[in-house]
Design a protein around this motif. Structure first.
Motif: not given
Lengths: 321, 429
Positions: B78, B80-81, B84, B87-88, B110-112
């Motif tokens: 759960p 969210q950080q 992210l 995905m980076s 952002k192309g993610v």
């Protein structure tokens, strides 16, 4: 170690041919040393030096974490000057520091005196005072949210015993900052313990001499205790100031309305500098702006610390030497 | 050399150990799984937990049994950080995940997120079957980057007992709503609110929904439009009929004492708030924590006849990150999750609305109290959603602060929304 550096003649000649200055065995022990220090070296460059330099570079770019940064020069710094939420967060943080630091010092020093009195159960009291510092801040924060609730909370119920009707701690903009300071002060035990150690170091003869001269408890504190612990006070003030300038967890937890939501409290009164920095970095994905904010915080912290250090000449005493 | 602690062989050995330890420490956490032969392993990391996670796991099991080419591994995460950061990097930790509609635009820009159009075609997913207001949020620059599995709409809930006691009928127009709020608000002898006519579950969602109900719009092609006349009218209406009625300080006091959202102490569930604008998930939690409560739900009152059945739609979406190594397989699984039977099974668990309009008439939902009111709103031409744009998060924060100022009586509607306009200049483009 001397064995390692002892030079053998035949080794020296080969060394000359290689053109190296130091004996092989010294060089070897140098690399062994480096190998042993490597966890620190890798950690320092990977986790400190590189990120610090990188954030300096990012602060001049438009960077969103996913795409390569675009150089924008001083744009981020200019934007900061015109961003009233930035100024609000800075003001909130400074107010917290101005309220919190003197209170922390006063309560820690006062508490250390109490813990220093030779009474029954003294170790127990010391342990109890230190206990909240062990509890994770997030857990403590959630506990205090409940304690500070206007209807169900214990704090206002406690105040009502004295006929005081408590404020809406977390909903009135004027009361949110005292609430945050209250939650931070909950863990004042750590600072108190350091003072306790400093008090133990005050020479007993000085108190005796002062008593003979007719000094009362207050005079003794002012002329003996305070000057003697002043180097510790300087340390505590600086550490405490830096902690307040970077305060994040307590206001973040106290302001939070729902999980994974950004909240900054009523009238943004709980939005501290570090919280706004975090919002920009990880919610708005403005890494460049956040990096610039981090550097400004660094400079502000540096200036404040230098001011405190400069003022210390007037009030810190380093004994008679 | 004999007496030296560092004999050559030992020192070399120790050096090697030290370097190896450091390397291991430095590399820890960078490992990734790979498979060459046999079925492809897909990682499905989802934000859901609790009952939703449980039903998802049974869905994953069903999928794994249904074919031999793909093995899906579900992870409830759960945070969210974490999602992210995963995905980076070039090597992600999952192949498919979920989030909310409002983030699609920002992440797509952002192309993610991987564009889904070719998969929608190859998996023949019928987009016409999905709620139009929800689909709007899934697009960025004309391409689709996510698909909704469950959607949510906002309606007016009311406490039947309190309305009967005050002799009030469920309102259908804004004037009737104002009248009902007045009649249902009760203050005690000291002037403190003991019962509030209408509450807000969250100021941001309540007032943005009210904006839509007054014919306003929060953004257009060129960006945010906080000062749209409908928005100002809505916020102004709220200030006059809800805040000024009891006084801002009094209202803040009341809100300070409210219990945890959706708990038994939730003001609507405990009967301290007579009406509230909130989403369909209330139905499921009401039967759990407030089974005694006699409540009804009706469309949000209309400001004018052509604005009837206005509502705000939000959605829970599924997406494939760009750094996924198994996009084709992920698309296959995505299509399975969106198939009518699976979607029905999933959305039913927490009383969410299915994203497919063809499922809205399904008998499966008939056990959920008042479900049809929320479901009907989905297909209404006046169902709208907040734009999913790169600036959505910043915009939401500023709107929230502006609404907070209005509700606290610090600022008038127009001034507060004007301030948001000045903020929009620094938004991410």
């Amino acid at each position: 170690m001397s064995m390692l550096t002892r030079r053998r003649p035949e080794a020296r000649s080969t060394r000359r041919r290689e053109g190296s200055k130091r004996p092989r065995s010294t060089r070897r022990s140098f690399w062994i040393g480096v190998a042993f220090a490597s966890p620190f070296i890798v950690g320092f460059f990977g986790l400190f030096a590189y990120p610090i330099l990188a954030s300096g570079y990012y602060s001049f770019t438009d960077f969103n974490l996913f795409q390569s940064p675009d150089w924008v020069g001083l744009d981020n710094y200019e934007q900061m000057a015109n961003d009233d939420v930035f100024w609000k967060s800075l003001a909130n943080t400074l107010v917290l520091a101005v309220m919190g630091v003197p209170l922390t010092i006063a309560i820690a020093l006062g508490g250390a005196h109490l813990l220093n009195t030779p009474i029954k159960g003294q170790p127990l009291y010391r342990a109890v005072i230190y206990l909240p510092s062990i509890i994770p801040i997030v857990v403590g924060g959630y506990l205090w949210r409940w304690l500070l609730n206007t209807q169900y909370g214990f704090v206002n119920y406690f105040l009502s015993w004295f006929g005081i009707s408590g404020p809406s701690w977390l909903q009135e903009p004027d009361w949110t900052k005292p609430a945050i300071v209250l939650v931070v002060l909950w863990t004042v035990g750590g600072t108190m313990i350091i003072y306790l150690a400093a008090l133990k170091d005050v020479p007993h003869e000085l108190y005796e001499a002062a008593s003979i001269d007719g000094a009362g408890p207050w005079r003794r504190f002012l002329n003996v205790t305070w000057p003697t612990v002043s180097p510790v006070t300087l340390f505590q003030v600086i550490v405490c100031l830096i902690a307040y300038l970077q305060i994040f967890t307590e206001p973040y937890v106290l302001a939070q309305e729902r999980l994974n939501n950004i909240s900054s409290g009523p009238d943004q009164s709980m939005l501290t500098y570090a919280m706004y920095l975090y919002q920009n970095a990880f919610v708005y994905l403005k890494m460049g702006y956040a990096s610039a904010m981090a550097w400004v915080l660094f400079i502000v912290t540096l200036i404040v610390t230098l001011v405190v250090l400069a003022s210390s000449k007037r009030w810190v005493h380093y004994g008679s030497k | 050399m004999k007496n030296s602690f560092f004999t050559t062989s030992r020192s070399r050995r120790l050096g090697v150990i030290a370097i190896a330890t450091t390397a291991a420490l430095a590399l820890a956490g960078c490992s990734g799984g790979g498979d060459s032969d046999g079925p492809t392993t897909l990682k499905f990391s989802y934000l859901w937990s609790g009952p939703e996670a449980k039903v998802l796991e049974t869905i994953i099991d069903d999928f794994n049994e249904s074919q031999d080419d793909i093995v899906v591994k579900g992870v409830s995460s759960p945070d969210q950080q974490k999602q992210l950061t995963s995905m980076s990097s070039s090597n992600g930790s999952f192949d498919i995940s979920d989030n909310f509609g409002e983030n699609v635009g920002s992440w797509a820009a952002k192309g993610v997120l991987a564009p889904l159009d070719e998969y929608i075609e190859s998996e023949s997913i019928d987009l016409d079957d999905f709620a139009p207001a929800a689909l709007e949020q899934m697009k960025h620059d004309g391409q689709t980057y996510a698909l909704p599995i469950a959607v949510h709409s906002f309606q007016l809930l009311y406490n039947k007992t309190l309305l009967d006691k005050a002799g009030v009928e469920p309102p259908t127009t804004m004037d009737e709503l104002a009248d009902a709020v007045e009649k249902l608000t009760v203050t005690d002898d000291a002037g403190k609110i003991s019962q509030l006519g209408i509450g807000d579950a969250k100021t941001l969602t309540t007032l943005t929904t009210m904006g839509f109900a007054f014919g306003g719009s929060w953004s257009d092609k060129n960006g945010p439009t906080p000062t749209d006349p409908g928005n100002i009218e809505a916020v102004d209406w709220w200030q006059k009929n809800v805040v000024d009625l009891v006084g801002a300080d009094n209202l803040a006091d009341f809100k300070a004492g409210e219990g945890q959202y959706l708990s038994a102490e939730d003001s609507f569930f405990s009967g301290k708030v007579a009406m509230i604008i909130d989403g369909e998930w209330r139905a499921a939690s009401a039967s759990e924590v407030a089974p005694e409560l006699d409540w009804g739900v009706t469309s949000i009152p209309a400001a004018s006849p052509k604005l009837e059945n206005s509502t705000q739609v939000t959605s829970s979406t599924l997406f494939i990150p760009t750094n996924s190594k198994h996009k084709d397989e992920a698309a296959e699984f995505l299509s399975y999750l969106l198939s009518p039977e699976v979607m029905e099974k999933f959305s039913l668990t927490l009383g969410n609305l299915p994203a497919r309009t063809s499922l809205l008439d399904s008998d499966a939902y008939s056990d959920l109290p008042n479900f049809e009111v929320w479901a009907d709103a989905l297909t209404s031409p006046n169902a709208q959603s907040l734009a999913s744009a790169p600036y959505s998060a910043e915009y939401a924060t500023d709107l929230d602060n502006a609404f907070d100022d209005v509700v606290r009586g610090k600022s008038k509607a127009e001034k507060a929304l004007d301030y948001v306009t000045t903020r929009t200049k620094s938004y991410t483009k």
